[in-house]
Design an enzyme around this catalytic site. Structure first.
Site, PDB file in Angstrom:
ATOM      1  N   LYS A  22      -0.833  -4.623 -11.312  1.00  0.00           N
ATOM      2  CA  LYS A  22      -2.196  -4.742 -11.872  1.00  0.00           C
ATOM      3  C   LYS A  22      -3.198  -4.116 -10.911  1.00  0.00           C
ATOM      4  O   LYS A  22      -4.073  -3.342 -11.316  1.00  0.00           O
ATOM      5  CB  LYS A  22      -2.545  -6.210 -12.062  1.00  0.00           C
ATOM      6  CG  LYS A  22      -4.034  -6.471 -12.338  1.00  0.00           C
ATOM      7  CD  LYS A  22      -4.363  -7.925 -12.553  1.00  0.00           C
ATOM      8  CE  LYS A  22      -4.584  -8.667 -11.299  1.00  0.00           C
ATOM      9  NZ  LYS A  22      -5.903  -8.498 -10.700  1.00  0.00           N
ATOM     10  N   ASN A  23      -3.047  -4.399  -9.621  1.00  0.00           N
ATOM     11  CA  ASN A  23      -4.074  -3.971  -8.665  1.00  0.00           C
ATOM     12  C   ASN A  23      -3.932  -2.517  -8.235  1.00  0.00           C
ATOM     13  O   ASN A  23      -4.742  -2.024  -7.462  1.00  0.00           O
ATOM     14  CB  ASN A  23      -4.093  -4.919  -7.468  1.00  0.00           C
ATOM     15  CG  ASN A  23      -4.565  -6.304  -7.882  1.00  0.00           C
ATOM     16  OD1 ASN A  23      -5.094  -6.472  -8.988  1.00  0.00           O
ATOM     17  ND2 ASN A  23      -4.349  -7.288  -7.034  1.00  0.00           N
ATOM     18  N   CYS A 117     -16.290 -15.392  -9.185  1.00  0.00           N
ATOM     19  CA  CYS A 117     -15.003 -15.732  -9.797  1.00  0.00           C
ATOM     20  C   CYS A 117     -14.790 -17.227  -9.556  1.00  0.00           C
ATOM     21  O   CYS A 117     -15.646 -17.912  -9.015  1.00  0.00           O
ATOM     22  CB  CYS A 117     -13.874 -14.899  -9.212  1.00  0.00           C
ATOM     23  SG  CYS A 117     -13.520 -15.361  -7.524  1.00  0.00           S
ATOM     24  N   ARG A 122     -18.131 -13.174  -4.710  1.00  0.00           N
ATOM     25  CA  ARG A 122     -17.350 -12.050  -4.198  1.00  0.00           C
ATOM     26  C   ARG A 122     -18.293 -10.861  -4.133  1.00  0.00           C
ATOM     27  O   ARG A 122     -18.458 -10.107  -5.054  1.00  0.00           O
ATOM     28  CB  ARG A 122     -16.133 -11.802  -5.103  1.00  0.00           C
ATOM     29  CG  ARG A 122     -15.095 -12.899  -4.917  1.00  0.00           C
ATOM     30  CD  ARG A 122     -13.904 -12.767  -5.801  1.00  0.00           C
ATOM     31  NE  ARG A 122     -13.140 -11.572  -5.562  1.00  0.00           N
ATOM     32  CZ  ARG A 122     -12.106 -11.239  -6.343  1.00  0.00           C
ATOM     33  NH1 ARG A 122     -11.824 -11.973  -7.392  1.00  0.00           N
ATOM     34  NH2 ARG A 122     -11.413 -10.154  -6.113  1.00  0.00           N
ATOM     35  N   ASP A 307      -2.960 -13.372  -2.581  1.00  0.00           N
ATOM     36  CA  ASP A 307      -2.616 -13.548  -4.000  1.00  0.00           C
ATOM     37  C   ASP A 307      -1.315 -14.312  -4.203  1.00  0.00           C
ATOM     38  O   ASP A 307      -0.941 -14.602  -5.339  1.00  0.00           O
ATOM     39  CB  ASP A 307      -2.532 -12.188  -4.707  1.00  0.00           C
ATOM     40  CG  ASP A 307      -3.881 -11.508  -4.757  1.00  0.00           C
ATOM     41  OD1 ASP A 307      -3.927 -10.286  -5.005  1.00  0.00           O
ATOM     42  OD2 ASP A 307      -4.900 -12.185  -4.514  1.00  0.00           O
ATOM     43  N   ARG A 399      -4.238 -12.303 -17.648  1.00  0.00           N
ATOM     44  CA  ARG A 399      -4.935 -11.207 -16.951  1.00  0.00           C
ATOM     45  C   ARG A 399      -4.014 -10.522 -15.962  1.00  0.00           C
ATOM     46  O   ARG A 399      -4.141  -9.332 -15.699  1.00  0.00           O
ATOM     47  CB  ARG A 399      -6.155 -11.756 -16.200  1.00  0.00           C
ATOM     48  CG  ARG A 399      -7.314 -12.179 -17.082  1.00  0.00           C
ATOM     49  CD  ARG A 399      -8.550 -12.414 -16.258  1.00  0.00           C
ATOM     50  NE  ARG A 399      -8.788 -11.283 -15.378  1.00  0.00           N
ATOM     51  CZ  ARG A 399      -9.562 -11.334 -14.294  1.00  0.00           C
ATOM     52  NH1 ARG A 399     -10.155 -12.471 -13.965  1.00  0.00           N
ATOM     53  NH2 ARG A 399      -9.742 -10.279 -13.537  1.00  0.00           N
TER      54      ARG A 399
HETATM   55  C1  EPZ Z   1      -8.543  -7.062  -4.413  1.00  0.00           C
HETATM   56  O1  EPZ Z   1      -9.811  -7.636  -4.689  1.00  0.00           O
HETATM   57  C2  EPZ Z   1      -7.584  -7.638  -5.444  1.00  0.00           C
HETATM   58  N1  EPZ Z   1      -8.018  -7.267  -6.790  1.00  0.00           N
HETATM   59  C3  EPZ Z   1      -7.522  -9.155  -5.315  1.00  0.00           C
HETATM   60  O2  EPZ Z   1      -6.528  -9.626  -6.239  1.00  0.00           O
HETATM   61  C4  EPZ Z   1      -7.075  -9.503  -3.900  1.00  0.00           C
HETATM   62  O3  EPZ Z   1      -7.091 -10.910  -3.738  1.00  0.00           O
HETATM   63  C5  EPZ Z   1      -8.018  -8.854  -2.879  1.00  0.00           C
HETATM   64  O4  EPZ Z   1      -8.089  -7.426  -3.103  1.00  0.00           O
HETATM   65  C6  EPZ Z   1      -7.555  -9.080  -1.446  1.00  0.00           C
HETATM   66  O5  EPZ Z   1      -6.281  -8.554  -1.276  1.00  0.00           O
HETATM   67  C7  EPZ Z   1      -7.802  -6.001  -7.218  1.00  0.00           C
HETATM   68  O6  EPZ Z   1      -7.255  -5.171  -6.510  1.00  0.00           O
HETATM   69  C8  EPZ Z   1      -8.252  -5.686  -8.611  1.00  0.00           C
HETATM   70  P1  EPZ Z   1     -11.537  -7.326  -1.141  1.00  0.00           P
HETATM   71  P2  EPZ Z   1     -11.138  -7.066  -3.947  1.00  0.00           P
HETATM   72  O7  EPZ Z   1     -12.711  -6.446  -1.304  1.00  0.00           O
HETATM   73  O8  EPZ Z   1     -11.008  -5.617  -3.722  1.00  0.00           O
HETATM   74  C9  EPZ Z   1     -14.971  -9.712   1.162  1.00  0.00           C
HETATM   75  C10 EPZ Z   1      -5.645 -10.915  -7.993  1.00  0.00           C
HETATM   76  O9  EPZ Z   1      -5.370 -12.118  -8.133  1.00  0.00           O
HETATM   77  N2  EPZ Z   1     -15.861  -8.644   0.692  1.00  0.00           N
HETATM   78  O10 EPZ Z   1     -10.342  -6.806  -0.406  1.00  0.00           O
HETATM   79  O11 EPZ Z   1     -12.311  -7.558  -4.700  1.00  0.00           O
HETATM   80  C11 EPZ Z   1     -14.420 -10.562   0.028  1.00  0.00           C
HETATM   81  O12 EPZ Z   1     -15.332 -11.576  -0.326  1.00  0.00           O
HETATM   82  C12 EPZ Z   1      -6.932 -10.501  -7.316  1.00  0.00           C
HETATM   83  O13 EPZ Z   1      -4.897  -9.972  -8.377  1.00  0.00           O
HETATM   84  C13 EPZ Z   1     -17.197  -8.658   1.089  1.00  0.00           C
HETATM   85  O14 EPZ Z   1     -17.655  -9.552   1.796  1.00  0.00           O
HETATM   86  O15 EPZ Z   1     -11.058  -7.856  -2.563  1.00  0.00           O
HETATM   87  C14 EPZ Z   1     -13.141 -11.083   0.626  1.00  0.00           C
HETATM   88  O16 EPZ Z   1     -13.452 -12.168   1.474  1.00  0.00           O
HETATM   89  C15 EPZ Z   1      -7.749 -11.695  -6.829  1.00  0.00           C
HETATM   90  N3  EPZ Z   1     -18.008  -7.645   0.669  1.00  0.00           N
HETATM   91  C16 EPZ Z   1     -12.643  -9.922   1.479  1.00  0.00           C
HETATM   92  O17 EPZ Z   1     -13.807  -9.108   1.731  1.00  0.00           O
HETATM   93  C17 EPZ Z   1     -17.539  -6.619  -0.115  1.00  0.00           C
HETATM   94  O18 EPZ Z   1     -18.322  -5.713  -0.458  1.00  0.00           O
HETATM   95  C18 EPZ Z   1     -11.572  -9.060   0.840  1.00  0.00           C
HETATM   96  O19 EPZ Z   1     -12.017  -8.696  -0.455  1.00  0.00           O
HETATM   97  C19 EPZ Z   1     -16.180  -6.633  -0.518  1.00  0.00           C
HETATM   98  C20 EPZ Z   1     -15.344  -7.647  -0.084  1.00  0.00           C
END
Ligand code: EPZ
Length: 419
Positions: A22-23, A117, A122, A307, A399
């Protein structure tokens, strides 16, 4: 609304095939925006998130056709509207991935800010700061990001925290910016690696793929490619490995890339779970009574994936002895604790560390899904419990998992989708 009715305490035996990630498919679909072209994406999982992304692309003028062989045909030549509306973006945070490619192709974009979420805010500040560093002018108007990227210029970018989405968005702009961009503290998740490899096959010049330092030499244009196959979903694979470990029996999880699961394999072996790792599959042979408590921390790739945190928590409720989980990616990703405790677990939370009591006997109950991965943990718990469990709000699971009840039924589980 649909719910699952699950009868517990069956062992699992047989083979389960993992689908496309998915990701990975979501950023690959977004990347089709980058230039006018026709692309077939194969090994696409049938998930509501893939459908949501296709609807968003169609809203902008892209032609998306789902075909019977788990592939989609995408034609982005008629794309003419760099606008992503709130009513679609709010249903799936990954919609925000379209911001970068729209900017790279049109020099401007108007994309709704994503919602939060189940487990809290996020933010997208890393995405916006990274794009500003490339010369993009950004304003926030009525909940939309209004971006002007008519003069994209390479730069040095450092992410304060590794971010999968921000890395993907910024890379998709930097590849067409003038000059060199270096990104430090970049994400190295396999899904980002595949995105970068796809972009390079389209003529981009990205080096350092798979490391946390990406160097991008901007190019003036990209070429089209005809097809790409989505990498296997390491999170779906890990979910089935943990399910087999918790429920007991012998299960082969196929169509995977074992090295994408190194941290999970390592933790399962520490928990005394017998694994046979083959080239593209892993066999789990589990006797539930042998599970050893094993503390983990979630981390960015190649660390233990956030995840799979909820699923691991469920496994530890059955282990001999108590254990802890420290969640380093989302400090509040624990909405599943209350639901698991309804099934007889005894889990407490102290400063983003879950303390899990082992040797629990689970009893079926009515519970509620709160997010994709929490739902998977509840399904595993229900299959381990005595009696019947009803899981509501299972739209969350749809999803991220393609027909999970069929895959589990094929290996001996009693799980029924009901209206
Ligand atoms: C991706 O989300 C995945 N989703 C998530 O999977 C996964 O949990 C996450 O990466 C971490 O591995 C997809 O790929 C579609 P991040 P993403 O930006 O990109 C903080 C699932 O269940 N952050 O790596 O949104 C954030 O809050 C989903 O399949 C900021 O502060 O995650 C988090 O603490 C859930 N500011 C950390 O960074 C930003 O601008 C990592 O988030 C962006 C992120």
């Amino acid at each position: 609304m649909d719910y699952f009715e699950i009868n517990g305490s069956k062992t699992l035996n047989g083979v389960v095939e993992v689908g496309g990630a998915k990701n990975a498919v979501l950023p690959l679909m977004a990347a089709t925006i980058l230039n006018k072209g026709k692309l077939r994406i194969s090994n696409v999982p049938t998930l509501s998130d893939s459908i949501t992304m296709s609807k968003l692309l169609e809203e902008m003028g892209v032609e998306v056709k789902f075909e019977s062989d788990n592939s989609i045909f995408v034609d982005s030549s008629k794309l003419d509207t760099p606008f992503a509306p709130y009513d679609l973006v709010k249903t799936m945070r990954a919609s925000f991935y379209v911001l970068g490619p729209l900017l790279a192709r049109f020099g401007k974009a108007k994309v709704s800010l994503p919602g939060g979420c189940a487990w809290g805010p996020r933010p997208v500040d890393f995405h916006l700061e990274g794009l500003k560093a490339l010369g993009v002018k950004i304003s926030i108007e009525n909940g939309y990001v209004v971006a002007d990227g008519s003069n994209l210029t390479g730069n040095k970018i450092h992410f304060p925290k590794i971010s999968v989405g921000a890395t993907g968005n910024v890379v998709m702009v930097a590849i067409l910016a003038k000059g060199r961009t270096t990104i430090t503290n970049a994400a190295s998740e396999p899904e980002i690696q595949q995105l970068c490899e796809m972009l390079n096959s389209m003529g981009a010049n990205i080096s350092g793929i798979g490391s946390n330092i990406l160097t991008i030499e901007g190019v003036s244009s990209l070429n089209s490619i005809s097809n790409i196959s989505v990498i296997p979903d390491r999170i779906e694979a890990g979910t089935f490995l943990i399910a087999a470990a918790a429920i007991g029996g012998e299960v082969e999880v196929t169509n995977i890339i074992p090295e994408h699961l190194d941290s999970v394999i390592n933790c399962l072996q520490k928990a005394n779970i017998q694994l046979e790792v083959k080239d593209s599959s892993i066999v789990v042979r589990s006797k539930k009574e042998d599970i050893l408590s094993t503390n983990i921390e979630t981390n960015e790739y190649p660390g233990f994936p956030t995840d799979l945190q909820a699923q691991w928590m469920m496994l530890m409720c059955l282990a001999k002895g108590n254990s802890t989980i420290k969640e380093n990616i989302y400090y509040d990703r624990f909405t599943h604790i209350m639901e698991l405790n309804r099934l007889g677990c005894n889990i407490k939370l102290e400063d983003s560390v879950a303390i899990i009591e082992g040797d629990r006997k689970l009893i079926g109950a009515d519970v509620m899904s709160t997010d994709i991965r929490a739902s998977a943990a509840l399904i595993i718990a229900a299959l381990c419990a005595s009696g019947t469990t009803k899981i509501s709000r299972i739209y969350h699971i749809d999803r991220g998992y393609d027909n999970i009840e069929k895959k589990l039924t094929n290996i001996g589980a009693e799980i029924f989708r009901k209206k």
